[in-house]
Design a protein around this motif. Structure first.
Motif, PDB file in Angstrom:
ATOM      1  N   LEU A 175       1.895  48.554 -13.298  1.00 30.87           N
ATOM      2  CA  LEU A 175       2.228  49.073 -11.971  1.00 30.87           C
ATOM      3  C   LEU A 175       0.966  49.279 -11.149  1.00 30.87           C
ATOM      4  O   LEU A 175       0.037  49.972 -11.587  1.00 30.87           O
ATOM      5  N   VAL A 176       0.925  48.669  -9.970  1.00 31.09           N
ATOM      6  CA  VAL A 176      -0.198  48.856  -9.051  1.00 31.09           C
ATOM      7  C   VAL A 176       0.355  49.549  -7.810  1.00 31.09           C
ATOM      8  O   VAL A 176       1.017  48.929  -6.963  1.00 31.09           O
ATOM      9  N   GLU A 177       0.121  50.848  -7.752  1.00 26.36           N
ATOM     10  CA  GLU A 177       0.659  51.700  -6.686  1.00 26.36           C
ATOM     11  C   GLU A 177      -0.278  52.887  -6.532  1.00 26.36           C
ATOM     12  O   GLU A 177      -0.600  53.547  -7.520  1.00 26.36           O
ATOM     13  N   ASP A 178      -0.723  53.145  -5.303  1.00 25.40           N
ATOM     14  CA  ASP A 178      -1.686  54.224  -5.110  1.00 25.40           C
ATOM     15  C   ASP A 178      -1.042  55.579  -4.830  1.00 25.40           C
ATOM     16  O   ASP A 178      -1.696  56.609  -4.964  1.00 25.40           O
ATOM     17  N   LEU A 179       0.225  55.619  -4.490  1.00 25.79           N
ATOM     18  CA  LEU A 179       0.875  56.895  -4.203  1.00 25.79           C
ATOM     19  C   LEU A 179       1.451  57.499  -5.488  1.00 25.79           C
ATOM     20  O   LEU A 179       2.340  56.921  -6.115  1.00 25.79           O
ATOM     21  N   VAL A 182       6.275  41.961  -5.841  1.00 23.92           N
ATOM     22  CA  VAL A 182       5.676  42.759  -4.775  1.00 23.92           C
ATOM     23  C   VAL A 182       6.732  43.760  -4.333  1.00 23.92           C
ATOM     24  O   VAL A 182       7.855  43.374  -3.994  1.00 23.92           O
ATOM     25  N   PHE A 183       6.380  45.035  -4.357  1.00 24.53           N
ATOM     26  CA  PHE A 183       7.281  46.116  -3.951  1.00 24.53           C
ATOM     27  C   PHE A 183       6.542  46.924  -2.901  1.00 24.53           C
ATOM     28  O   PHE A 183       5.656  47.711  -3.210  1.00 24.53           O
ATOM     29  N   SER A 184       6.893  46.672  -1.626  1.00 22.47           N
ATOM     30  CA  SER A 184       6.106  47.214  -0.528  1.00 22.47           C
ATOM     31  C   SER A 184       6.972  47.584   0.659  1.00 22.47           C
ATOM     32  O   SER A 184       8.009  46.962   0.895  1.00 22.47           O
ATOM     33  N   GLY A 185       6.507  48.544   1.409  1.00 23.01           N
ATOM     34  CA  GLY A 185       7.163  48.910   2.656  1.00 23.01           C
ATOM     35  C   GLY A 185       6.822  47.951   3.791  1.00 23.01           C
ATOM     36  O   GLY A 185       7.294  48.116   4.908  1.00 23.01           O
ATOM     37  N   PHE A 186       6.009  46.953   3.509  1.00 22.18           N
ATOM     38  CA  PHE A 186       5.583  45.987   4.519  1.00 22.18           C
ATOM     39  C   PHE A 186       6.088  44.583   4.217  1.00 22.18           C
ATOM     40  O   PHE A 186       5.422  43.600   4.508  1.00 22.18           O
ATOM     41  N   PRO A 201       9.399  39.314   6.954  1.00 19.79           N
ATOM     42  CA  PRO A 201       9.626  37.912   6.584  1.00 19.79           C
ATOM     43  C   PRO A 201       8.330  37.109   6.420  1.00 19.79           C
ATOM     44  O   PRO A 201       8.202  36.322   5.486  1.00 19.79           O
ATOM     45  N   GLY A 202       7.347  37.320   7.286  1.00 11.97           N
ATOM     46  CA  GLY A 202       6.080  36.602   7.184  1.00 11.97           C
ATOM     47  C   GLY A 202       5.290  36.988   5.944  1.00 11.97           C
ATOM     48  O   GLY A 202       4.736  36.135   5.243  1.00 11.97           O
ATOM     49  N   VAL A 203       5.239  38.269   5.659  1.00 12.22           N
ATOM     50  CA  VAL A 203       4.537  38.757   4.464  1.00 12.22           C
ATOM     51  C   VAL A 203       5.249  38.254   3.209  1.00 12.22           C
ATOM     52  O   VAL A 203       4.619  37.798   2.261  1.00 12.22           O
ATOM     53  N   ILE A 241      10.116  42.589  -2.635  1.00 13.19           N
ATOM     54  CA  ILE A 241      11.185  43.536  -2.354  1.00 13.19           C
ATOM     55  C   ILE A 241      10.637  44.676  -1.506  1.00 13.19           C
ATOM     56  O   ILE A 241       9.590  45.255  -1.840  1.00 13.19           O
ATOM     57  N   ASP A 242      11.349  44.988  -0.446  1.00 11.75           N
ATOM     58  CA  ASP A 242      10.970  46.120   0.397  1.00 11.75           C
ATOM     59  C   ASP A 242      11.294  47.415  -0.338  1.00 11.75           C
ATOM     60  O   ASP A 242      12.286  47.499  -1.059  1.00 11.75           O
ATOM     61  N   LYS A 243      10.464  48.429  -0.130  1.00 12.59           N
ATOM     62  CA  LYS A 243      10.691  49.704  -0.811  1.00 12.59           C
ATOM     63  C   LYS A 243      12.010  50.356  -0.397  1.00 12.59           C
ATOM     64  O   LYS A 243      12.515  51.208  -1.113  1.00 12.59           O
ATOM     65  N   ALA A 244      12.574  49.929   0.714  1.00 16.27           N
ATOM     66  CA  ALA A 244      13.881  50.444   1.132  1.00 16.27           C
ATOM     67  C   ALA A 244      15.022  49.779   0.364  1.00 16.27           C
ATOM     68  O   ALA A 244      16.169  50.190   0.467  1.00 16.27           O
TER      69      ALA A 244
END
Length: 128
Positions: A7-11, A83-87, A90-92, A105-108
């Motif tokens: 897991l690579v997550e800073d929060l 990739v599990f990100s809030g960003f 579609p382009g990313v 996958i978006d974090k939402a």
């Protein structure tokens, strides 16, 4: 057999939530976590066969998770990169997939992450 997650997550709070989610699903274990790109690269280089799935956030305390996608595939070509990100625009999403990510996958969309891990767990347990 367990699905081993790097897991690579800073929060810290998000890491705790993901740990809890994986534990509740069963058959999934976080083997290591990193908060920076450099820390993640070092762990990947020193432990190439110790993970099955890398879950990467894109925005880190230091560095960028996107830079880790190819590195993950280099050290473990058969490993899955999620990739599990809030960003996850579609382009990313498109760029991450082009770099070699297996899923973005978006974090939402936590239900999508749960579904993906449920499928991975079934594949690991089915064997060759």
């Amino acid at each position: 057999m367990e699905v081993r997650v790097f897991l690579v997550e800073d929060l810290l709070r998000m890491r705790g939530l993901l740990d809890d989610m994986f534990a509740s699903l069963g058959g999934i274990r976080v083997v290591a976590a990193a908060t920076t790109e450099a820390e993640a690269r070092l762990w990947l280089d020193e432990n190439p066969g110790e993970w099955d799935v890398a879950v990467l956030d894109l925005v880190l305390e230091q560095g960028v998770g996107m830079n880790l996608i190819r590195h993950c595939k280099k050290v473990r070509p058969d490993g899955h990169v999620v990739v599990f990100s809030g960003f996850a625009t579609p382009g990313v999403r498109k760029h991450c997939l082009e770099l070699g990510a297996d899923a973005v996958i978006d974090k939402a969309e936590t239900a999508s992450l749960i579904g993906l891990f449920d499928d991975l767990r079934k594949k690991v347990n089915a064997g060759p």
